[in-house]
Design a protein around this motif. Structure first.
Motif, PDB file in Angstrom:
ATOM      1  N   ASP A  46       0.827  -1.212   0.000  1.00  0.00           N
ATOM      2  CA  ASP A  46       0.000   0.000   0.000  1.00  0.00           C
ATOM      3  C   ASP A  46       0.858   1.258   0.000  1.00  0.00           C
ATOM      4  O   ASP A  46       0.565   2.219  -0.725  1.00  0.00           O
ATOM      5  CB  ASP A  46      -0.934   0.025   1.214  1.00  0.00           C
ATOM      6  N   VAL A  47       1.914   1.256   0.797  1.00  0.00           N
ATOM      7  CA  VAL A  47       2.795   2.429   0.854  1.00  0.00           C
ATOM      8  C   VAL A  47       3.464   2.649  -0.498  1.00  0.00           C
ATOM      9  O   VAL A  47       3.552   3.786  -0.984  1.00  0.00           O
ATOM     10  CB  VAL A  47       3.838   2.270   1.981  1.00  0.00           C
ATOM     11  N   ALA A  48       3.909   1.579  -1.133  1.00  0.00           N
ATOM     12  CA  ALA A  48       4.536   1.707  -2.448  1.00  0.00           C
ATOM     13  C   ALA A  48       3.532   2.239  -3.473  1.00  0.00           C
ATOM     14  O   ALA A  48       3.881   3.089  -4.309  1.00  0.00           O
ATOM     15  CB  ALA A  48       5.092   0.355  -2.897  1.00  0.00           C
ATOM     16  N   ASP A  49       2.287   1.776  -3.396  1.00  0.00           N
ATOM     17  CA  ASP A  49       1.255   2.257  -4.309  1.00  0.00           C
ATOM     18  C   ASP A  49       0.978   3.734  -4.075  1.00  0.00           C
ATOM     19  O   ASP A  49       0.895   4.514  -5.024  1.00  0.00           O
ATOM     20  CB  ASP A  49      -0.035   1.442  -4.113  1.00  0.00           C
ATOM     21  N   HIS A  50       0.874   4.133  -2.826  1.00  0.00           N
ATOM     22  CA  HIS A  50       0.629   5.547  -2.516  1.00  0.00           C
ATOM     23  C   HIS A  50       1.801   6.415  -2.974  1.00  0.00           C
ATOM     24  O   HIS A  50       1.597   7.526  -3.479  1.00  0.00           O
ATOM     25  CB  HIS A  50       0.383   5.736  -1.015  1.00  0.00           C
ATOM     26  N   GLU A  51       3.001   5.910  -2.787  1.00  0.00           N
ATOM     27  CA  GLU A  51       4.185   6.658  -3.219  1.00  0.00           C
ATOM     28  C   GLU A  51       4.154   6.873  -4.725  1.00  0.00           C
ATOM     29  O   GLU A  51       4.430   7.971  -5.220  1.00  0.00           O
ATOM     30  CB  GLU A  51       5.450   5.897  -2.808  1.00  0.00           C
ATOM     31  N   ALA A  52       3.795   5.834  -5.474  1.00  0.00           N
ATOM     32  CA  ALA A  52       3.720   5.957  -6.929  1.00  0.00           C
ATOM     33  C   ALA A  52       2.639   6.954  -7.340  1.00  0.00           C
ATOM     34  O   ALA A  52       2.852   7.768  -8.252  1.00  0.00           O
ATOM     35  CB  ALA A  52       3.439   4.588  -7.549  1.00  0.00           C
ATOM     36  N   ARG A  53       1.512   6.930  -6.641  1.00  0.00           N
ATOM     37  CA  ARG A  53       0.436   7.872  -6.967  1.00  0.00           C
ATOM     38  C   ARG A  53       0.851   9.311  -6.679  1.00  0.00           C
ATOM     39  O   ARG A  53       0.564  10.224  -7.460  1.00  0.00           O
ATOM     40  CB  ARG A  53      -0.816   7.542  -6.156  1.00  0.00           C
TER      41      ARG A  53
END
Length: 86
Positions: A46-53
């Motif tokens: 989730d953190v990696a996804d949020h970072e990408a967004r």
């Protein structure tokens, strides 16, 4: 003279029951640890996804100030042209 303390006698059956209980407790702890590790993996995803967004939003945002500057320059140029055209 006193007789020596005979101590505590633990039968093999009691020892076996204790070891089985300990084994069950260890298995429960292992299952809980596995669950926690799975949840932390989900959190990392989730953190990696949020970072990408967030990175995508930051990249998409840069044209807005540039468009404002270009509009300002175009307005100033238009004003200058109309001033000198008289």
């Amino acid at each position: 003279m006193t007789s020596p303390d005979p101590g505590v006698y633990i039968s093999p059956a009691q020892t076996y029951q204790g070891v089985r209980g300990l084994s069950k407790a260890v298995h429960r702890i292992e299952a809980k640890i596995d669950g926690v590790l799975n949840e932390t993996k989900n959190l990392r995803d989730d953190v990696a996804d949020h970072e990408a967004r967030i990175r995508a939003l930051e990249r998409a945002r840069w044209p807005v100030p540039t468009i404002g500057v270009l509009a300002g320059v175009a307005g100033a140029a238009t004003g200058a042209v109309s001033l000198f055209a008289r």
